[in-house]
Every structure is written in C-alpha cells, then in structure tokens.
Scaffold this active site. Sequence first.
Site, short mmCIF file in Angstrom:
data_model
loop_
_atom_site.label_atom_id
_atom_site.label_comp_id
_atom_site.label_asym_id
_atom_site.label_seq_id
_atom_site.Cartn_x
_atom_site.Cartn_y
_atom_site.Cartn_z
N GLY A 252 49.13 85.53 109.29
CA GLY A 252 49.06 86.42 108.13
C GLY A 252 48.39 87.72 108.51
O GLY A 252 48.48 88.16 109.66
N SER A 253 47.70 88.32 107.55
CA SER A 253 47.13 89.64 107.77
C SER A 253 45.89 89.57 108.67
O SER A 253 45.17 88.57 108.68
CB SER A 253 46.75 90.27 106.43
N THR A 254 45.65 90.64 109.38
CA THR A 254 44.46 90.73 110.23
C THR A 254 43.19 90.65 109.37
O THR A 254 42.20 90.03 109.76
CB THR A 254 44.52 92.03 111.06
N GLU A 255 43.28 91.24 108.19
CA GLU A 255 42.14 91.21 107.26
C GLU A 255 41.75 89.76 106.92
O GLU A 255 40.58 89.37 107.01
CB GLU A 255 42.61 91.95 106.00
N GLY A 257 42.67 87.16 108.61
CA GLY A 257 42.31 86.52 109.88
C GLY A 257 40.81 86.57 110.12
O GLY A 257 40.20 85.59 110.54
N GLU A 274 47.63 84.30 114.30
CA GLU A 274 48.80 85.14 114.61
C GLU A 274 48.84 86.21 113.52
O GLU A 274 49.15 85.91 112.37
CB GLU A 274 50.05 84.26 114.63
N GLU A 405 49.83 98.78 109.76
CA GLU A 405 51.02 97.94 109.56
C GLU A 405 51.53 98.16 108.13
O GLU A 405 50.79 97.96 107.17
CB GLU A 405 50.65 96.47 109.76
P1 NAI Z 1 47.69 87.28 103.59
O1 NAI Z 1 47.12 87.32 104.96
O2 NAI Z 1 46.78 87.49 102.44
O3 NAI Z 1 48.45 85.87 103.34
C1 NAI Z 1 48.86 84.99 104.35
C2 NAI Z 1 48.42 83.58 103.99
O4 NAI Z 1 47.00 83.55 103.95
C3 NAI Z 1 48.89 83.08 102.62
O5 NAI Z 1 49.18 81.70 102.71
C4 NAI Z 1 47.66 83.30 101.75
O6 NAI Z 1 47.62 82.43 100.66
C5 NAI Z 1 46.55 82.99 102.72
N1 NAI Z 1 45.25 83.59 102.39
C6 NAI Z 1 45.00 84.75 101.71
N2 NAI Z 1 43.68 84.93 101.58
C7 NAI Z 1 43.07 83.89 102.17
C8 NAI Z 1 41.72 83.51 102.37
N3 NAI Z 1 40.72 84.26 101.92
N4 NAI Z 1 41.46 82.37 103.05
C9 NAI Z 1 42.45 81.61 103.52
N5 NAI Z 1 43.76 81.89 103.36
C10 NAI Z 1 44.07 83.03 102.70
O7 NAI Z 1 48.87 88.33 103.56
P2 NAI Z 1 49.50 89.04 102.26
O8 NAI Z 1 48.42 89.42 101.30
O9 NAI Z 1 50.58 88.20 101.77
O10 NAI Z 1 50.11 90.35 102.93
C11 NAI Z 1 49.26 91.45 103.24
C12 NAI Z 1 49.66 92.08 104.54
O11 NAI Z 1 49.43 91.16 105.58
C13 NAI Z 1 51.11 92.45 104.69
O12 NAI Z 1 51.41 93.69 104.13
C14 NAI Z 1 51.25 92.46 106.18
O13 NAI Z 1 50.79 93.67 106.70
C15 NAI Z 1 50.34 91.35 106.64
N6 NAI Z 1 51.06 90.09 106.88
C16 NAI Z 1 51.30 89.72 108.17
C17 NAI Z 1 52.03 88.59 108.44
C18 NAI Z 1 52.32 88.15 109.82
O14 NAI Z 1 53.33 87.49 110.03
N7 NAI Z 1 51.47 88.42 110.79
C19 NAI Z 1 52.60 87.77 107.37
C20 NAI Z 1 52.24 88.21 106.05
C21 NAI Z 1 51.51 89.33 105.84
#
Ligand code: NAI
Length: 502
Positions: A252-255, A257, A274, A405
């Site tokens: 997911g997002s680096t933030e 992460g 990742e 990104e």
């Molecule tokens: P996100 O990183 O918030 O979500 C990804 C996963 O993490 C989801 O299952 C979400 O429920 C979970 N998550 C969110 N906050 C969490 C926390 N505090 N603790 C544990 N799990 C948590 O990504 P989001 O908000 O959907 O997208 C934001 C940005 O992240 C996108 O614009 C993109 O730049 C990036 N992103 C990168 C991805 C990749 O494949 N590397 C995939 C999705 C988003």
Amino acid sequence: MNPATQPFVLSQPTQAFLHQPKRMLIGGQWVEAVAGQTFAVHDPAGENIIAHVPEGRAEDVDLAVRAARRAFESGPWATMSPAERGKIIWRIGDLLLQHADELAEIESLDNGKPRAVAYAADVPLSADMFHYMAGWATKIHGNHLSLSCLYTPGVPYHAYTRSEPIGVVGQIIPWNFPLLMAAWKLAPALAAGCTVVLKVAEETPLSALRLGELLQAAGLPDGVVNIVTGYGETAGAALAAHPGVDKVAFTGSTEVGRLIVQAAAGNLKKVSLELGGKSPNIIFKDADLDTAIAGAASAIFFNHGQCCCAGSRLYVEKSVFDRVVDGVANIAQKIKLGPGMDPNTEMGPLVSSIQQNRVCGYLDLGRQEGARAVVGGQRRQGSGYFVEPTVLVDTQPQMRVVQEEIFGPVVVAMPFENLEDELVAEANNSIYGLAAGIWTHDLSRAHRVAARLKAGTVWVNCYNIFDASLPFGGYKQSGWGRESSEAVLSNYLETKAVAIRL
Ligand code: NAI
Ligand code: MG
C-alpha cells in the site's frame, strides 16, 4: 469465449455471488462482524452499491488471529507433508482458472478495471502464483554445516539449519489488484507452511471473499487462511499491532507503511513492505520509437495508472522528445473510457471518489506549478470516477507532480541531453526505487544504466513484465523485502540452527 465479445451482462454465478450475504472467513466459518456492523461496496463506474460486507474491527481480527494460531500449532496443516500442502496450493490455482469468468467480472465491477483485462491478466497471474508456489512447498530446506568449534577442539558435531514457517502472518493488501495481491501474499505464505489473517482493502473486498470459498473447495484446512473485511485504521491497524502475529506483510502507501512499522514494534514482529513508486521510464533516441511510445503509454495507463510500478516519469532524449510526447498523447487521446463491464472499454474509472479527487488534486497542483497538459488533464463529467489519461510537460525536477506518486493515469514527460551521468542522477532523484524502464538498442548502455538505477526491477525494451519467477520490490522508500519468486519465501521463514554434539 473471448470475454471482450460478450454482451454487458453479469453471468449467473456472479449474480448468485453478489446476492448472497457477505461474511468474513474465520476459523473455517463464514461469520458476521462481532459488533454486527457492515459497510457498502461501490461499483466505481456507476457509483451504485453492489454489496455490503462485514465491518471487521479489532475484536474480529483477534478472533481471526486466534484461529490462525490454532491452525498453525495444532491443526492438520501443522503436520501435513510438504507434498500435500503443495497439492492444495496447486488446486487453488486450478480453481481460479476454472472460475476465471466469474472472478474477472467481480474484479471489474468492484475495482473498475476492464473485465477483459481482469480476465487476461489478473486472474491468470493469480492462478500462476499459486501454481508456482505449489512447487516450492517441497523444495524448502535447510543446510548441513561443518563446524570447527574453536573452544571444544576435537569434538565432533552434527549441525544443520532448518527452514521453518515463521508462524501466524498478518497480510494487508490494497485495491489496485485485489485478487492478484491476495494471491501474491497468500501463495508463498502457504508454501512456507504459515497460517494467515488477510485484511483486504475496504474499496475492493469482493474477489477475496470468492477466493475464500475456493480455498475451502481446494481442501485448505479451517483457520489456515482467515479473511477479514474492514477499514485500515481499525481492522488493519489492529492486525499490524496484534501481539499474536509473528509477521506482517503489507502492500500500500508509503505513509501507511510507516504506520505498520510503528505498530509492529510492540512485539517486534517481522515486517515486509511493498510501497509506492515514481518509476522513471527512459527512452533513448536509438530505441525502436514506435515500440517505445506504445510501451511508455502502457507503462503509465495500464490499470489506469493505479500501479505501484507505473512508469510515471518519462525521460526522453531531446531530439526525439516531441515525437514521443506526440505519440503517447495520441494514444492517450484514443483510449476509450467506460465501465469495466462494457466490452468496448479500454480504461475504466479510478477505484473511488477519494482516488479521483486525489489524482485531480495533482492535476490542479501541476497547473499551479507551471506544468502543461498536452492531452487530458481533467476528470470526466457524469457518473463514475473517471480521469482522462494525461501527459504533463514543462515540468521542473522538484515539482510535486514529478516527485510524488499520483497513482492515476498521469505521466510527466521530460527531455534529457545525452549525458548519462546527469540522466541517471535525475532518474534516481526520488525517495522511491521500485521500478524503471530503459528503451535502447545499445546493449552496453542498457546494461550500464540498468546497473546504475536504484530500482528493484529494471525493464529493458519492455515494461510491466511480471512473472512468478521474477522478484519484485523496492529500494529506498519503496519497501522492505521482495514479493514473488524464490526470494519472497524468506519473508515467511525462520532459520533455526541445530548443533548436536556427537
Ligand atoms: P493505503 O495504504 O491507505 O491502503 C492500503 C491498505 O492498507 C488497505 O487495505 C487499507 O485498509 C490498509 N490500511 C490503511 N491504513 C492502515 C493502518 N493505519 N494500519 C493498517 N492498515 C491500514 O492506501 P490508500 O489510502 O488506498 O491509497 C493512498 C495512496 O497509496 C494511493 O494514492 C497510492 O499512492 C498509494 N497506494 C500504493 C499501492 C501500492 O501498490 N504500492 C496500493 C494502493 C495505494
Ligand atoms: Mg489510506
């Protein structure tokens, strides 16, 4: 039948799946959330509600972790031979292929991507990851070691290492490739003998729930894989922090992460990440330009730019810059936007209104910073979270649209002079290091530049080439560890040293 030629109707199995009540898979049972809450799942093309799923929270995650622990310590999985495990993992791959039509429809409805793409890419790549990892189940082993222990001279030892499953694994996945990310996470963990709690993305929970049924049909014992639907801030955070979890794997997002790393610190669970990217795609003037132009367009527009490895910074040698930008813009102009389920659609909506607003926010920001859209640059009016495929030029290296990104169909195109050191420095001028592309016929240059780019994957004269045997992951803030290939297994294994005095 080629799904691209089918009419725009849902198949019987997909309709049946959509209509049945949605539950989470915990300990082999399909259950509601303890608190009884649910949330709505939307079709991003029509903005309609297509399902409600349980809103799992900390207490549900706790039940799932306990089920995974039981399955790890004492269930049939714990004593099963590697060959038996491998057969089950292989059957999961077979079942995915048997249900390809239905899974592609669910994925298209839930995520927005064209059904034909889900059918041709997401589903077969998911099946392939299970098939590939099934073979590893019987090939994980330790080593025999020859000791020369200095303070016990003359004493013979028999020493060896064991590769053991790390234990209960928490896996948190995003919405851009919902089924494929589940496969990338689950298949190696199962091959290693772990048990899993999978927290799927709140935007796209559906294909993983169908996958859960297929896991059961393949004969996976109860509790080996538990699937929780819920929000990141609650269910995801609870899983990352849970003291009963031995390892957390996140995409997911680096933030987020960074939040995962902090949450994992409590019990020092192992972490693999990742994360994001801002991958440079470099076209030299000697490249086969028609191929490079098509490649550059697909590098950014595939999956609507919602790829961590999207080729979002396009560097083009100055003398061919205009030709390449015109070529990519021309392709962008012709891409047909529409609902993923429409067979004529080439690009669907973004996954959510949040993502649409995020991407359009970057388009506004780019304009304020002085960038110019050669093509696109707007959201599409009407229903659905559509954003036009966009090529930005007139950028400067420190602009936020060049550094951050965007995760949408937006590429920044920049010319470069033929000075390799400067080019490499510019390409590496990023907090990310996930992937890169190089287009050239100069073999020496291809190898030289590939070696100098700080990126986990370098594609030469191609882009977005994925294979279960290729490791995937990031340098710098793009992550920790590798997915896919033999390399991912170390994420799910502990090494035990055994020394025996004879
Ligand atoms: P996100 O990183 O918030 O979500 C990804 C996963 O993490 C989801 O299952 C979400 O429920 C979970 N998550 C969110 N906050 C969490 C926390 N505090 N603790 C544990 N799990 C948590 O990504 P989001 O908000 O959907 O997208 C934001 C940005 O992240 C996108 O614009 C993109 O730049 C990036 N992103 C990168 C991805 C990749 O494949 N590397 C995939 C999705 C988003
Ligand atoms: Mg988020």
